[in-house]
Write a protein that holds these residues in place. Structure first.
Motif, short mmCIF file in Angstrom:
data_model
loop_
_atom_site.label_atom_id
_atom_site.label_comp_id
_atom_site.label_asym_id
_atom_site.label_seq_id
_atom_site.Cartn_x
_atom_site.Cartn_y
_atom_site.Cartn_z
N MET A 37 34.95 -1.47 56.34
CA MET A 37 34.11 -1.46 57.55
C MET A 37 32.70 -1.91 57.21
N LYS A 38 32.10 -2.71 58.10
CA LYS A 38 30.67 -3.04 57.97
C LYS A 38 30.09 -3.53 59.28
N MET A 39 28.76 -3.37 59.41
CA MET A 39 28.04 -4.02 60.49
C MET A 39 27.57 -5.36 59.97
N THR A 40 27.77 -6.39 60.79
CA THR A 40 27.43 -7.75 60.37
C THR A 40 27.17 -8.57 61.64
N GLN A 41 26.68 -9.79 61.46
CA GLN A 41 26.54 -10.67 62.62
C GLN A 41 27.09 -12.04 62.27
N MET A 42 27.94 -12.57 63.11
CA MET A 42 28.49 -13.90 62.88
C MET A 42 27.48 -14.96 63.31
N THR A 43 27.36 -16.01 62.51
CA THR A 43 26.61 -17.18 62.96
C THR A 43 27.47 -17.93 63.97
N VAL A 44 26.86 -18.90 64.64
CA VAL A 44 27.63 -19.74 65.56
C VAL A 44 28.78 -20.40 64.81
N ASP A 46 30.29 -19.34 62.07
CA ASP A 46 31.29 -18.30 61.77
C ASP A 46 32.20 -18.07 62.98
N ALA A 47 31.57 -17.89 64.14
CA ALA A 47 32.35 -17.58 65.35
C ALA A 47 33.26 -18.74 65.74
N LYS A 48 32.76 -19.98 65.56
CA LYS A 48 33.60 -21.16 65.84
C LYS A 48 34.82 -21.15 64.94
N ALA A 49 34.61 -20.84 63.67
CA ALA A 49 35.73 -20.83 62.72
C ALA A 49 36.68 -19.68 63.00
N PHE A 50 36.12 -18.50 63.27
CA PHE A 50 36.98 -17.33 63.51
C PHE A 50 37.89 -17.57 64.70
N TYR A 51 37.36 -18.20 65.75
CA TYR A 51 38.11 -18.40 66.99
C TYR A 51 38.62 -19.84 67.14
N ALA A 52 38.78 -20.53 66.02
CA ALA A 52 39.19 -21.95 66.07
C ALA A 52 40.48 -22.15 66.86
N VAL A 53 41.36 -21.17 66.82
CA VAL A 53 42.63 -21.26 67.56
C VAL A 53 42.41 -21.44 69.06
N HIS A 54 41.23 -21.01 69.55
CA HIS A 54 40.92 -21.12 70.98
C HIS A 54 40.03 -22.33 71.29
N LEU A 63 32.72 -17.83 74.46
CA LEU A 63 33.22 -16.86 73.48
C LEU A 63 32.40 -16.94 72.18
N VAL A 64 32.19 -18.15 71.70
CA VAL A 64 31.43 -18.35 70.45
C VAL A 64 29.99 -17.86 70.63
N GLU A 65 29.40 -18.18 71.76
CA GLU A 65 28.01 -17.77 72.03
C GLU A 65 27.91 -16.24 72.07
N PHE A 66 28.84 -15.61 72.77
CA PHE A 66 28.81 -14.15 72.88
C PHE A 66 29.05 -13.49 71.53
N MET A 67 30.05 -13.95 70.81
CA MET A 67 30.41 -13.27 69.56
C MET A 67 29.37 -13.44 68.46
N SER A 68 28.49 -14.44 68.59
CA SER A 68 27.42 -14.63 67.62
C SER A 68 26.08 -14.10 68.14
N SER A 69 26.09 -13.45 69.31
CA SER A 69 24.83 -13.08 69.98
C SER A 69 24.16 -11.82 69.43
N GLY A 70 24.90 -11.04 68.65
CA GLY A 70 24.33 -9.81 68.12
C GLY A 70 25.26 -9.20 67.10
N PRO A 71 24.84 -8.07 66.51
CA PRO A 71 25.68 -7.46 65.49
C PRO A 71 27.02 -6.95 66.03
N ILE A 72 27.98 -6.93 65.13
CA ILE A 72 29.31 -6.39 65.40
C ILE A 72 29.63 -5.37 64.31
N VAL A 73 30.67 -4.58 64.53
CA VAL A 73 31.23 -3.76 63.45
C VAL A 73 32.62 -4.31 63.17
N ALA A 74 32.82 -4.82 61.96
CA ALA A 74 34.11 -5.37 61.55
C ALA A 74 34.83 -4.31 60.72
#
Ligand code: DAT
Ligand code: MG
Length: 139
Positions: A37-44, A46-54, A63-74
Motif C-alpha cells: 500500500m502507498k499514497m502516490t500520484q500518477m503523472t499524465v 503514467d495514467a495513459k500507460a496504466f489505462y492504455a487498454v482504454h 479518465l487520464v486527466e482525472f486519474m492524474s489530477s491528485g494523489p491516490i492510494v494504491a
C-alpha cells in the motif's frame, strides 16, 4: 482459475473527499489482507500507460486527466478469489447502478469519478500491481 491477489486504487476523488479510512475499513471488513500500500500520484504519462487498454474509448482523455489530477492510494489485496470478490465489493462502474452497500454506491459520485479501481482479471491484477510496486514493497 482464481488466484488470491488483486490490485486497487482509491482514486483522487476518494482521497480528496476524505474517504480513505472508510474505504479501507470496508476492504478490511470484507476479509482482504493488505499486501502492499502507498499514497502516490500518477503523472499524465503514467495514467495513459496504466489505462492504455482504454485508449480508443471516448472517455480516455477525461479518465487520464482525472486519474492524474491528485494523489491516490494504491494497494495489492489478498484474499481467496480476490479479483472477483473485490469487484463485487466495489460494485458497478456507474455508481447509479451499483448495489446497496458497495463502495461505489457509498462513495462514488459519477461514472468518471467512481472512487475505486479494481482489477478485472488475475493477469491484469499482476500487471497493475507491478506497475505501482517493486518486489521490496510487496509483503
Ligand atoms: P471499471 O473501473 O469498473 O473496471 P472500466 O474498466 O470499463 O470500468 O473503465 C475504467 C474507468 O474508466 C472507470 O472506472 C471509469 C472510466 N469510465 C468508464 N466508462 C466511462 C464512461 N462511459 N464515461 C466516463 N468514464 C468512464
Ligand atoms: Mg476496468
Amino acid at each position: 482459475m482464481a488466484t488470491n491477489r488483486t490490485f486497487t486504487m482509491l482514486k483522487p476523488d476518494s482521497v480528496e473527499n476524505g474517504y480513505i479510512g472508510a474505504i479501507l475499513e470496508k476492504i478490511s471488513a470484507a476479509g482482504f489482507r493488505i499486501a502492499a500500500m502507498k499514497m502516490t500520484q500518477m503523472t499524465v504519462s503514467d495514467a495513459k500507460a496504466f489505462y492504455a487498454v482504454h485508449s480508443e474509448r471516448p472517455f480516455y482523455g477525461e479518465l487520464v486527466e482525472f486519474m492524474s489530477s491528485g494523489p491516490i492510494v494504491a494497494a495489492i489485496l489478498e484474499k481467496n478469489n480476490a479479483v472477483e470478490d473485490f469487484r463485487v465489493l466495489i460494485g458497478a462502474t456507474n455508481p447509479a447502478d451499483a448495489a446497496e452497500g458497495t463502495i461505489r454506491k457509498l462513495y462514488a459520485s459519477s461514472m468518471g469519478e467512481n472512487a475505486v479501481h479494481g482489477s478485472d482479471s488475475d493477469e491484469n491484477a499482476a500487471i497493475e500491481g507491478a506497475f505501482h510496486f517493486s518486489g521490496r514493497e510487496i509483503f
